[in-house]
Design a protein around this motif. Structure first.
Motif, PDB file in Angstrom:
ATOM      1  N   SER A 155      22.757  -5.504   0.509  1.00 53.41           N
ATOM      2  CA  SER A 155      21.508  -5.274   0.098  1.00 53.41           C
ATOM      3  C   SER A 155      20.554  -5.342   1.132  1.00 53.41           C
ATOM      4  CB  SER A 155      21.090  -6.590  -0.963  1.00 53.41           C
ATOM      5  OG  SER A 155      21.184  -7.676  -0.402  1.00 53.41           O
ATOM      6  N   ILE A 156      19.487  -4.145   1.270  1.00 51.30           N
ATOM      7  CA  ILE A 156      18.575  -4.131   1.983  1.00 51.30           C
ATOM      8  C   ILE A 156      17.394  -4.890   1.661  1.00 51.30           C
ATOM      9  CG2 ILE A 156      16.834  -2.350   2.846  1.00 51.30           C
ATOM     10  CD1 ILE A 156      19.836  -1.813   3.658  1.00 51.30           C
ATOM     11  N   GLN A 157      16.856  -5.608   2.620  1.00 49.80           N
ATOM     12  CA  GLN A 157      15.982  -6.420   2.662  1.00 49.80           C
ATOM     13  C   GLN A 157      14.672  -5.793   2.479  1.00 49.80           C
ATOM     14  OE1 GLN A 157      16.596  -9.951   1.940  1.00 49.80           O
ATOM     15  NE2 GLN A 157      18.811  -9.253   2.424  1.00 49.80           N
ATOM     16  N   PRO A 158      13.489  -6.453   1.708  1.00 47.96           N
ATOM     17  CA  PRO A 158      12.376  -5.700   1.686  1.00 47.96           C
ATOM     18  C   PRO A 158      11.872  -5.561   2.939  1.00 47.96           C
ATOM     19  CG  PRO A 158      12.430  -7.705   0.065  1.00 47.96           C
ATOM     20  CD  PRO A 158      13.658  -7.666   0.908  1.00 47.96           C
ATOM     21  N   GLY A 159      11.248  -4.276   3.381  1.00 46.08           N
ATOM     22  CA  GLY A 159      10.796  -3.893   4.412  1.00 46.08           C
ATOM     23  C   GLY A 159      11.819  -3.384   5.551  1.00 46.08           C
ATOM     24  N   GLN A 160      12.969  -3.880   5.279  1.00 44.97           N
ATOM     25  CA  GLN A 160      14.083  -3.378   6.240  1.00 44.97           C
ATOM     26  C   GLN A 160      14.112  -1.816   6.662  1.00 44.97           C
ATOM     27  OE1 GLN A 160      18.215  -4.767   5.628  1.00 44.97           O
ATOM     28  NE2 GLN A 160      19.075  -3.325   6.817  1.00 44.97           N
ATOM     29  N   LEU A 161      14.097  -0.945   5.957  1.00 47.30           N
ATOM     30  CA  LEU A 161      14.126   0.403   5.851  1.00 47.30           C
ATOM     31  C   LEU A 161      13.123   0.703   6.934  1.00 47.30           C
ATOM     32  CD1 LEU A 161      15.160   2.028   2.719  1.00 47.30           C
ATOM     33  CD2 LEU A 161      16.605   1.471   4.798  1.00 47.30           C
ATOM     34  N   ARG A 167      10.853   2.107  12.254  1.00 44.52           N
ATOM     35  CA  ARG A 167      10.049   1.813  13.370  1.00 44.52           C
ATOM     36  C   ARG A 167      10.456   1.629  14.647  1.00 44.52           C
ATOM     37  NH1 ARG A 167       7.575  -1.917  10.995  1.00 44.52           N
ATOM     38  NH2 ARG A 167       8.297  -3.580  12.331  1.00 44.52           N
ATOM     39  N   MET A 168      11.899   0.645  14.676  1.00 52.70           N
ATOM     40  CA  MET A 168      12.460   0.234  15.672  1.00 52.70           C
ATOM     41  C   MET A 168      13.574   0.984  16.554  1.00 52.70           C
ATOM     42  SD  MET A 168      11.296  -3.190  15.834  1.00 52.70           S
ATOM     43  CE  MET A 168      12.450  -3.867  16.596  1.00 52.70           C
ATOM     44  N   TRP A 169      14.182   2.106  15.433  1.00 49.94           N
ATOM     45  CA  TRP A 169      15.282   2.717  16.004  1.00 49.94           C
ATOM     46  C   TRP A 169      14.827   3.757  16.775  1.00 49.94           C
ATOM     47  CZ3 TRP A 169      19.175   2.674  11.251  1.00 49.94           C
ATOM     48  CH2 TRP A 169      19.694   1.494  11.217  1.00 49.94           C
ATOM     49  N   PRO A 170      15.709   4.461  17.761  1.00 50.71           N
ATOM     50  CA  PRO A 170      14.989   5.758  18.327  1.00 50.71           C
ATOM     51  C   PRO A 170      15.293   6.849  17.339  1.00 50.71           C
ATOM     52  CG  PRO A 170      17.077   4.956  19.238  1.00 50.71           C
ATOM     53  CD  PRO A 170      16.712   3.974  18.341  1.00 50.71           C
ATOM     54  N   TYR A 171      16.260   6.808  16.411  1.00 55.66           N
ATOM     55  CA  TYR A 171      16.287   7.762  15.558  1.00 55.66           C
ATOM     56  C   TYR A 171      16.659   7.190  13.991  1.00 55.66           C
ATOM     57  CZ  TYR A 171      18.722  11.606  12.971  1.00 55.66           C
ATOM     58  OH  TYR A 171      19.008  12.491  11.919  1.00 55.66           O
ATOM     59  N   PHE A 172      15.975   7.916  13.245  1.00 55.25           N
ATOM     60  CA  PHE A 172      16.217   7.391  11.628  1.00 55.25           C
ATOM     61  C   PHE A 172      16.291   8.630  10.872  1.00 55.25           C
ATOM     62  CE2 PHE A 172      15.139   5.461   7.757  1.00 55.25           C
ATOM     63  CZ  PHE A 172      15.979   4.269   7.755  1.00 55.25           C
ATOM     64  N   GLU A 176      20.232   6.450  -0.584  1.00 49.53           N
ATOM     65  CA  GLU A 176      21.601   6.839   0.185  1.00 49.53           C
ATOM     66  C   GLU A 176      21.163   6.033   1.613  1.00 49.53           C
ATOM     67  OE1 GLU A 176      22.522  11.487  -0.562  1.00 49.53           O
ATOM     68  OE2 GLU A 176      20.443  10.951   0.214  1.00 49.53           O
ATOM     69  N   LEU A 177      19.866   5.740   2.003  1.00 47.84           N
ATOM     70  CA  LEU A 177      19.659   5.084   3.370  1.00 47.84           C
ATOM     71  C   LEU A 177      20.212   3.633   3.242  1.00 47.84           C
ATOM     72  CD1 LEU A 177      16.101   6.379   4.210  1.00 47.84           C
ATOM     73  CD2 LEU A 177      18.451   6.899   5.499  1.00 47.84           C
ATOM     74  N   SER A 178      19.945   3.025   2.062  1.00 47.64           N
ATOM     75  CA  SER A 178      20.434   1.696   1.807  1.00 47.64           C
ATOM     76  C   SER A 178      21.680   1.626   1.637  1.00 47.64           C
ATOM     77  CB  SER A 178      19.753   1.124   0.377  1.00 47.64           C
ATOM     78  OG  SER A 178      18.495   1.449   0.508  1.00 47.64           O
ATOM     79  N   ASP A 179      22.684   2.809   1.346  1.00 48.33           N
ATOM     80  CA  ASP A 179      23.947   2.665   1.114  1.00 48.33           C
ATOM     81  C   ASP A 179      24.763   3.803   2.008  1.00 48.33           C
ATOM     82  OD1 ASP A 179      26.596   2.095   0.430  1.00 48.33           O
ATOM     83  OD2 ASP A 179      26.393   2.643  -1.401  1.00 48.33           O
ATOM     84  N   PRO A 180      24.807   3.673   3.171  1.00 44.70           N
ATOM     85  CA  PRO A 180      25.507   4.731   4.027  1.00 44.70           C
ATOM     86  C   PRO A 180      26.918   5.054   3.624  1.00 44.70           C
ATOM     87  CG  PRO A 180      25.253   3.071   5.413  1.00 44.70           C
ATOM     88  CD  PRO A 180      24.506   2.459   4.076  1.00 44.70           C
ATOM     89  N   TYR A 181      27.525   4.170   2.836  1.00 41.91           N
ATOM     90  CA  TYR A 181      28.764   4.527   2.328  1.00 41.91           C
ATOM     91  C   TYR A 181      28.885   5.591   1.317  1.00 41.91           C
ATOM     92  CZ  TYR A 181      30.848   0.766   5.466  1.00 41.91           C
ATOM     93  OH  TYR A 181      31.244   0.258   6.493  1.00 41.91           O
ATOM     94  N   ALA A 182      27.900   5.520   0.686  1.00 40.99           N
ATOM     95  CA  ALA A 182      27.647   6.492  -0.436  1.00 40.99           C
ATOM     96  C   ALA A 182      27.552   8.028   0.017  1.00 40.99           C
ATOM     97  CB  ALA A 182      26.446   6.228  -1.379  1.00 40.99           C
TER      98      ALA A 182
END
Length: 196
Positions: free
Chosen positions: A97-103, A108-113, A121-127
């Motif tokens: 489960s993706i926590q509120p605000g995680q995405l 904001r924090m990763w160099p690439y999103f 899909e972003l919440s479940d990369p296995y999909a």
């Protein structure tokens, strides 16, 4: 599982060592140590150029070696991603489960999103991986990569072997697989790459 005319052993990893077979995440981490997604996707697009154009790949300093390396890296990434997907399914793991605000934090924090996926899909990369392998099972993926390698190193383009629509479809699938693997790498490696 038997997939049509493909025997089950065709999906078995052929390019991973035993330790990598047991821990495919290390292969995914290694793939992105050779470049983050923007660089990987640029190199993939450059490879596609030589698949569709009459020119052939030949680096002025290194010859065909960089393309051969790219081929090996993508084969290994695909096999590792497939193993991660199988383990995920075998363990009957619920989607984390993706926590509120995680995405938003990751964006904001990763160099690439990745920008071209839905929130689900972003919440479940296995999909994302599952959809990628539904379109191109491992052996079809290997066959396409092999054809791409040969055509990119050939002095002529063979649209009978690789029709333009198929080239684009496979290219988009490779992009999706790369982005899905990046999400898994960032969330599961315990060492997410952050902006400096």
């Amino acid at each position: 599982m038997y997939c049509g005319e493909t025997a089950p052993w065709d999906h078995f990893p052929k390019n991973l060592r035993i330790g990598e077979f047991l821990d495919p995440l290390q292969v995914i981490v290694e793939f992105f140590s050779t470049g983050q997604p923007p660089e990987q996707l640029r190199k993939l697009e450059a490879w596609r150029y030589f698949v569709v154009e009459e020119e052939y790949y030949n680096d002025p300093k290194l010859g065909p070696e960089p393309l051969l390396l790219r081929y090996d890296l993508h084969l290994r990434l695909m096999e590792a991603a497939y193993l991660k997907l199988l383990k995920f399914k075998d363990d009957n793991i619920d989607t984390q489960s993706i926590q509120p605000g995680q995405l938003e934090n990751e964006r904001r924090m990763w160099p690439y999103f990745p920008a071209d996926f839905s929130g689900e899909e972003l919440s479940d990369p296995y999909a994302i991986l599952e959809q990628s392998f539904d379109r191109y099972p491992p052996q079809a993926y290997r066959d396409n990569l092999h054809a791409w390698l040969h055509v990119a190193l050939s002095t002529r383009t063979d649209f009978e072997t690789l029709p333009p629509g198929e080239i684009m479809s496979f290219y988009e699938n490779m992009r999706r697989l790369c982005n899905g693997a990046w999400l898994i790498r960032q969330r599961e490696s315990g060492n997410a790459i952050m902006k400096s």
